[in-house]
Design a protein around this motif. Structure first.
Motif, mmCIF file in Angstrom:
data_model
loop_
_atom_site.group_PDB
_atom_site.id
_atom_site.type_symbol
_atom_site.label_atom_id
_atom_site.label_comp_id
_atom_site.label_asym_id
_atom_site.label_seq_id
_atom_site.Cartn_x
_atom_site.Cartn_y
_atom_site.Cartn_z
ATOM 1 N N VAL A 33 16.341 -30.440 9.073
ATOM 2 C CA VAL A 33 17.518 -31.183 9.530
ATOM 3 C C VAL A 33 17.610 -31.142 11.049
ATOM 4 N N MET A 34 17.370 -29.974 11.636
ATOM 5 C CA MET A 34 17.421 -29.841 13.096
ATOM 6 C C MET A 34 16.416 -30.766 13.769
ATOM 7 N N LEU A 35 15.180 -30.764 13.257
ATOM 8 C CA LEU A 35 14.141 -31.581 13.873
ATOM 9 C C LEU A 35 14.451 -33.067 13.729
ATOM 10 N N GLY A 36 14.987 -33.464 12.573
ATOM 11 C CA GLY A 36 15.368 -34.861 12.392
ATOM 12 C C GLY A 36 16.521 -35.254 13.290
ATOM 13 N N TRP A 37 17.487 -34.354 13.452
ATOM 14 C CA TRP A 37 18.655 -34.610 14.293
ATOM 15 C C TRP A 37 18.227 -34.795 15.749
#
Length: 285
Positions: free
Chosen positions: A263-267
């Protein structure tokens, strides 16, 4: 003598004589190398400089004495340091606390902690007067506070929001001007500090491999040690260990869950071009 035999003899000499604080020239002479050549070879075999290795030996001895309730002056003298000031500098550089703070298990420190909400879930943030010392994502407040207590058994823990905590909240909310900085108060080995500093240089929206991080910390062969240092990161997201992946391209594991890492990398991938706003000063840790 082989290189291994020379380095082994130098290590043994340092262990046996660290209380006399032998000079680089003295140890190099025993290895039958010039000081310059000895320093380079020692770094290759031991992973640290002779001076840093001597500091580790001195620090370990001083820590044992302080645990036995020796005074700071006694610990400095028995370790072979010329003054309590040198012992103080050694502790601040390698342990992120003063000898007195170590002797009392952090009793001289007041650590403020609070909880906040981020795009990645609830987090606990803790700080000393020097800066943020911990940020962990958590599903349970008691467990997070217990972990903080375990790290600082004798410190005074105060449930309170500081200015640093408010800046963390603004950081997650992207309400953070480029001129503002978050200051970190970290304790770790010099290699861990180098790895964490290298993590801060990874731009948002970009990724690095473990081998690239090890090379950035000037120890390209220590890939496994780099992974261990990344896993020991005490300040989640602000020190972006989530931006490190395996050489195969797989995301790999994450201390606070592989799903949260994804999720962090996508965000971040959707919000590139934001300048990092965390300052890292090992000397001040």
């Amino acid at each position: 003598m082989t290189d291994y035999q020379r380095i082994a003899a130098a290590l043994a000499h340092l262990r046996a004589n660290f209380q006399t604080q032998p000079s680089l020239e003295e140890v190099a002479e025993r290895a039958h190398w010039s000081p310059f050549h000895f320093q380079r070879k020692f770094q290759e075999w031991a992973g640290v400089s002779p001076k840093k290795f001597l500091q580790y030996l001195s620090l370990d001895h001083a820590k044992r004495l302080l645990r036995e309730q020796a005074s700071v002056a006694e610990a400095a003298h028995e370790t072979g340091l010329s003054s309590t000031g040198r012992l103080h500098d050694l502790f601040v550089t390698l342990e992120a606390m003063t000898p007195g703070e170590y002797r009392h298990g952090g009793a001289a420190l007041v650590i403020q902690y609070s909880f906040g909400e981020s795009p990645f879930g609830t987090y606990l943030v803790a700080s000393t007067p020097k800066g943020i010392c911990k940020l962990v994502f958590t599903d349970g407040a008691p467990a997070a506070v217990a972990e903080l207590r375990q790290e600082w058994p004798n410190a005074v823990l105060a449930a309170a929001t500081s200015g640093s905590h408010a800046r963390v909240a603004r950081f997650f909310a992207r309400d953070f001007p480029p001129s503002e900085r978050l200051h970190l108060h970290l304790k770790g080995t010099p290699f861990q500090l180098k790895i964490w500093e290298s993590l801060l240089r990874i731009p948002e929206g970009e990724l690095r491999t473990y081998s690239q991080l090890a090379a950035a910390a000037e120890n390209g062969a220590a890939v496994r040690a780099a992974g261990t240092a990344i896993g020991a990161n005490p300040v989640g997201y602000l020190i972006p260990c989530h931006r490190v992946i395996r050489g195969t391209g797989e995301f790999g594991q994450y201390r606070w869950g592989a799903h949260r890492k994804a999720v962090m990398l996508g965000w971040e991938a959707a919000r590139t071009g934001v300048e990092a706003a965390v300052s890292f000063t090992p000397e001040a840790a």
